[in-house]
Scaffold this active site. Sequence first.
Site, PDB file in Angstrom:
ATOM      1  N   ARG A   1      83.530  24.761 -45.675  1.00  0.00           N
ATOM      2  CA  ARG A   1      84.813  25.289 -46.160  1.00  0.00           C
ATOM      3  C   ARG A   1      84.962  25.037 -47.674  1.00  0.00           C
ATOM      4  O   ARG A   1      84.889  25.960 -48.470  1.00  0.00           O
ATOM      5  CB  ARG A   1      85.976  24.647 -45.371  1.00  0.00           C
ATOM      6  CG  ARG A   1      87.295  25.378 -45.535  1.00  0.00           C
ATOM      7  CD  ARG A   1      88.040  25.051 -46.798  1.00  0.00           C
ATOM      8  NE  ARG A   1      88.399  23.634 -46.888  1.00  0.00           N
ATOM      9  CZ  ARG A   1      88.876  23.061 -47.995  1.00  0.00           C
ATOM     10  NH1 ARG A   1      89.047  23.759 -49.105  1.00  0.00           N
ATOM     11  NH2 ARG A   1      89.164  21.773 -48.014  1.00  0.00           N
ATOM     12  N   ASP A   2      85.083  23.778 -48.055  1.00  0.00           N
ATOM     13  CA  ASP A   2      85.301  23.459 -49.476  1.00  0.00           C
ATOM     14  C   ASP A   2      84.093  23.930 -50.299  1.00  0.00           C
ATOM     15  O   ASP A   2      84.233  24.369 -51.439  1.00  0.00           O
ATOM     16  CB  ASP A   2      85.487  21.941 -49.634  1.00  0.00           C
ATOM     17  CG  ASP A   2      86.358  21.573 -50.822  1.00  0.00           C
ATOM     18  OD1 ASP A   2      86.480  22.392 -51.739  1.00  0.00           O
ATOM     19  OD2 ASP A   2      86.898  20.453 -50.835  1.00  0.00           O
TER      20      ASP A   2
ATOM     21  N   HIS B   1      89.387  12.295 -49.332  1.00  0.00           N
ATOM     22  CA  HIS B   1      88.614  13.484 -49.712  1.00  0.00           C
ATOM     23  C   HIS B   1      88.363  13.410 -51.218  1.00  0.00           C
ATOM     24  O   HIS B   1      89.252  13.686 -52.014  1.00  0.00           O
ATOM     25  CB  HIS B   1      89.457  14.710 -49.334  1.00  0.00           C
ATOM     26  CG  HIS B   1      88.916  16.039 -49.720  1.00  0.00           C
ATOM     27  ND1 HIS B   1      88.374  16.914 -48.799  1.00  0.00           N
ATOM     28  CD2 HIS B   1      88.846  16.684 -50.908  1.00  0.00           C
ATOM     29  CE1 HIS B   1      87.994  18.033 -49.413  1.00  0.00           C
ATOM     30  NE2 HIS B   1      88.276  17.919 -50.698  1.00  0.00           N
TER      31      HIS B   1
ATOM     32  N   HIS C   1      86.128  14.261 -54.714  1.00  0.00           N
ATOM     33  CA  HIS C   1      85.140  15.094 -55.423  1.00  0.00           C
ATOM     34  C   HIS C   1      84.437  14.195 -56.424  1.00  0.00           C
ATOM     35  O   HIS C   1      85.030  13.254 -56.941  1.00  0.00           O
ATOM     36  CB  HIS C   1      85.839  16.269 -56.111  1.00  0.00           C
ATOM     37  CG  HIS C   1      86.198  17.355 -55.144  1.00  0.00           C
ATOM     38  ND1 HIS C   1      85.503  18.532 -55.069  1.00  0.00           N
ATOM     39  CD2 HIS C   1      87.150  17.412 -54.183  1.00  0.00           C
ATOM     40  CE1 HIS C   1      86.020  19.285 -54.098  1.00  0.00           C
ATOM     41  NE2 HIS C   1      87.030  18.623 -53.550  1.00  0.00           N
TER      42      HIS C   1
ATOM     43  N   CYS D   1      87.670  23.449 -55.687  1.00  0.00           N
ATOM     44  CA  CYS D   1      88.809  24.340 -55.492  1.00  0.00           C
ATOM     45  C   CYS D   1      88.817  25.419 -56.575  1.00  0.00           C
ATOM     46  O   CYS D   1      88.841  25.107 -57.765  1.00  0.00           O
ATOM     47  CB  CYS D   1      90.110  23.539 -55.559  1.00  0.00           C
ATOM     48  SG  CYS D   1      91.573  24.588 -55.480  1.00  0.00           S
TER      49      CYS D   1
ATOM     50  N   ASN E   1      82.299  18.141 -53.836  1.00  0.00           N
ATOM     51  CA  ASN E   1      82.740  16.948 -53.109  1.00  0.00           C
ATOM     52  C   ASN E   1      81.680  15.865 -53.229  1.00  0.00           C
ATOM     53  O   ASN E   1      80.543  16.138 -53.595  1.00  0.00           O
ATOM     54  CB  ASN E   1      82.869  17.285 -51.618  1.00  0.00           C
ATOM     55  CG  ASN E   1      83.943  18.308 -51.352  1.00  0.00           C
ATOM     56  OD1 ASN E   1      83.743  19.497 -51.554  1.00  0.00           O
ATOM     57  ND2 ASN E   1      85.091  17.836 -50.933  1.00  0.00           N
TER      58      ASN E   1
HETATM   59  N1  COA Z   1      94.981  35.315 -43.000  1.00  0.00           N
HETATM   60  C1  COA Z   1      94.694  36.596 -43.344  1.00  0.00           C
HETATM   61  N2  COA Z   1      95.377  37.281 -44.259  1.00  0.00           N
HETATM   62  C2  COA Z   1      96.412  36.682 -44.830  1.00  0.00           C
HETATM   63  C3  COA Z   1      96.776  35.369 -44.530  1.00  0.00           C
HETATM   64  C4  COA Z   1      96.010  34.675 -43.570  1.00  0.00           C
HETATM   65  N3  COA Z   1      96.269  33.424 -43.245  1.00  0.00           N
HETATM   66  N4  COA Z   1      97.842  35.036 -45.261  1.00  0.00           N
HETATM   67  C5  COA Z   1      98.146  36.094 -46.021  1.00  0.00           C
HETATM   68  N5  COA Z   1      97.274  37.085 -45.759  1.00  0.00           N
HETATM   69  C6  COA Z   1      97.207  38.384 -46.411  1.00  0.00           C
HETATM   70  C7  COA Z   1      98.460  39.208 -46.228  1.00  0.00           C
HETATM   71  O1  COA Z   1      98.347  39.968 -45.052  1.00  0.00           O
HETATM   72  C8  COA Z   1      98.455  40.068 -47.456  1.00  0.00           C
HETATM   73  O2  COA Z   1      97.508  41.089 -47.312  1.00  0.00           O
HETATM   74  P1  COA Z   1      97.730  42.556 -47.913  1.00  0.00           P
HETATM   75  O3  COA Z   1      97.827  42.351 -49.383  1.00  0.00           O
HETATM   76  O4  COA Z   1      96.520  43.296 -47.487  1.00  0.00           O
HETATM   77  O5  COA Z   1      98.990  43.005 -47.303  1.00  0.00           O
HETATM   78  C9  COA Z   1      97.917  39.138 -48.522  1.00  0.00           C
HETATM   79  O6  COA Z   1      97.128  38.165 -47.808  1.00  0.00           O
HETATM   80  C10 COA Z   1      98.977  38.433 -49.311  1.00  0.00           C
HETATM   81  O7  COA Z   1      99.893  37.851 -48.404  1.00  0.00           O
HETATM   82  P2  COA Z   1     101.205  37.056 -48.854  1.00  0.00           P
HETATM   83  O8  COA Z   1     101.909  36.589 -47.634  1.00  0.00           O
HETATM   84  O9  COA Z   1     101.979  37.889 -49.853  1.00  0.00           O
HETATM   85  O10 COA Z   1     100.621  35.773 -49.507  1.00  0.00           O
HETATM   86  P3  COA Z   1     100.345  35.426 -51.026  1.00  0.00           P
HETATM   87  O11 COA Z   1      99.787  36.544 -51.805  1.00  0.00           O
HETATM   88  O12 COA Z   1     101.553  34.739 -51.525  1.00  0.00           O
HETATM   89  O13 COA Z   1      99.145  34.376 -50.776  1.00  0.00           O
HETATM   90  C11 COA Z   1      98.128  32.594 -49.514  1.00  0.00           C
HETATM   91  C12 COA Z   1      99.362  33.121 -50.187  1.00  0.00           C
HETATM   92  C13 COA Z   1      98.247  31.100 -49.459  1.00  0.00           C
HETATM   93  C14 COA Z   1      98.062  33.155 -48.092  1.00  0.00           C
HETATM   94  C15 COA Z   1      96.869  33.037 -50.262  1.00  0.00           C
HETATM   95  O14 COA Z   1      97.018  32.813 -51.632  1.00  0.00           O
HETATM   96  C16 COA Z   1      95.646  32.292 -49.769  1.00  0.00           C
HETATM   97  O15 COA Z   1      95.173  32.511 -48.662  1.00  0.00           O
HETATM   98  N6  COA Z   1      95.080  31.414 -50.637  1.00  0.00           N
HETATM   99  C17 COA Z   1      93.922  30.637 -50.350  1.00  0.00           C
HETATM  100  C18 COA Z   1      94.176  29.208 -50.749  1.00  0.00           C
HETATM  101  C19 COA Z   1      92.938  28.399 -50.591  1.00  0.00           C
HETATM  102  O16 COA Z   1      92.230  28.472 -49.611  1.00  0.00           O
HETATM  103  N7  COA Z   1      92.657  27.600 -51.609  1.00  0.00           N
HETATM  104  C20 COA Z   1      91.507  26.771 -51.638  1.00  0.00           C
HETATM  105  C21 COA Z   1      91.592  25.607 -50.718  1.00  0.00           C
HETATM  106  S1  COA Z   1      92.585  24.266 -51.281  1.00  0.00           S
HETATM  107 ZN    ZN Z   2      88.247  19.556 -52.039  1.00  0.00          ZN
END
Ligand code: COA
Ligand code: ZN
Length: 327
Positions: A21-22, A214, A216, A247, A256
């Site tokens: 994942r990370d 956790h 890094h 990240c 990590n």
């Molecule tokens: N699974 C699948 N799709 C998802 C989802 C999920 N859990 N959460 C949101 N989406 C999709 C929505 O359907 C939307 O899709 P579309 O543009 O095709 O309609 C899009 O993502 C944006 O959704 P929204 O609710 O407006 O969220 P956002 O744009 O504010 O994004 C997060 C918020 C957190 C969902 C998004 O930024 C994200 O997944 N980030 C990843 C964070 C991460 O993993 N960081 C690293 C680890 S620490």
């Molecule tokens: Zn991390």
Amino acid sequence: MNTNVWTGAGRRLFLQEVGTRDGLQAEAAFVDTARKVELVDALSETGLAKIEVTAFVSPRAIPALRDADEVLRAIRRAPGVIYSALVPNVRGAERAVDAQVDELNLVMSASESHNLSNLRMTRAQSYAALSEVARAVSGTPAVVNVSLSCSFGCPMEGDVPVAGVLDWCRRYVEELGAHGVTLCDTTGMAYPTQVAELVHAFRERWPGTELTLHFHNTRGMGLANVLAAIASGADRFDASLGGIGGCPYAPGATGNVCTEEIAHALALMGYDTGVDLSRLLAASAKLPGLIGHDVPSQILKAGRRLDLHPLPRDFAEIAARAAAREG
Ligand code: COA
Ligand code: ZN
């Protein structure tokens, strides 16, 4: 509690793999679903306590993990191993529970700037959203762990006050009923004395809650931080195979602490990590082929401490000449 960190004396520690994942979230190349599954299956046979298989996040945000559902469904589950996945919202939780995740790793940052950058919400909004997730999964067999990113410092704000970190822990443990909490050093800002203070404070307040550290290795303090945490009562550590990871929303983030390096060091010190180092190294050796570049792992390059090298070819001659000088 044995706080003499220098002698493991068979004390059990739990290593949790987060490379899938990370690690993979930060890779430019998309690793095939089948190869991800093979990697998780190989890791399942190494004695690791937990594997964070993937993340049920927006595929647009993290394209590298867009096959989360397929991967979690396809892996072979080894008895005793907990299969976890990162989940940012209810949508992710539903997907993860559908794919029969054992543990949801909910994530929020202890720093407001990092939370906004990473999750596009304020911390208060994240807390509300994660509470909703916890309610949504409360009738399922899955348990909830909460990861607090930037618990040891934020790359944009600097120091994050300990009292604030502990207050978020309190809310997640006491109000939301989290099974576990992970204190994350997202960008390698932690240092041993700081780690000792926070782990000690956490352990004293919530002795019954599963606590994971956790780290890094961004500034080379990873192993030192692990040892400081052990000395303060921690027994669970995230680590990534090959030391990959970072990240994408944290400037300057790198990998990590490396699973095989930590397992190697802790085994030498007499700790029981349950890990079969040969199997772990075999899995790590395949990583560069999967992601298309070298990995930070030092053990992969140098071998284990007692992986000995042959004597030089002219060794007999050297020894004879040295002996002749004696006579
Ligand atoms: N699974 C699948 N799709 C998802 C989802 C999920 N859990 N959460 C949101 N989406 C999709 C929505 O359907 C939307 O899709 P579309 O543009 O095709 O309609 C899009 O993502 C944006 O959704 P929204 O609710 O407006 O969220 P956002 O744009 O504010 O994004 C997060 C918020 C957190 C969902 C998004 O930024 C994200 O997944 N980030 C990843 C964070 C991460 O993993 N960081 C690293 C680890 S620490
Ligand atoms: Zn991390």
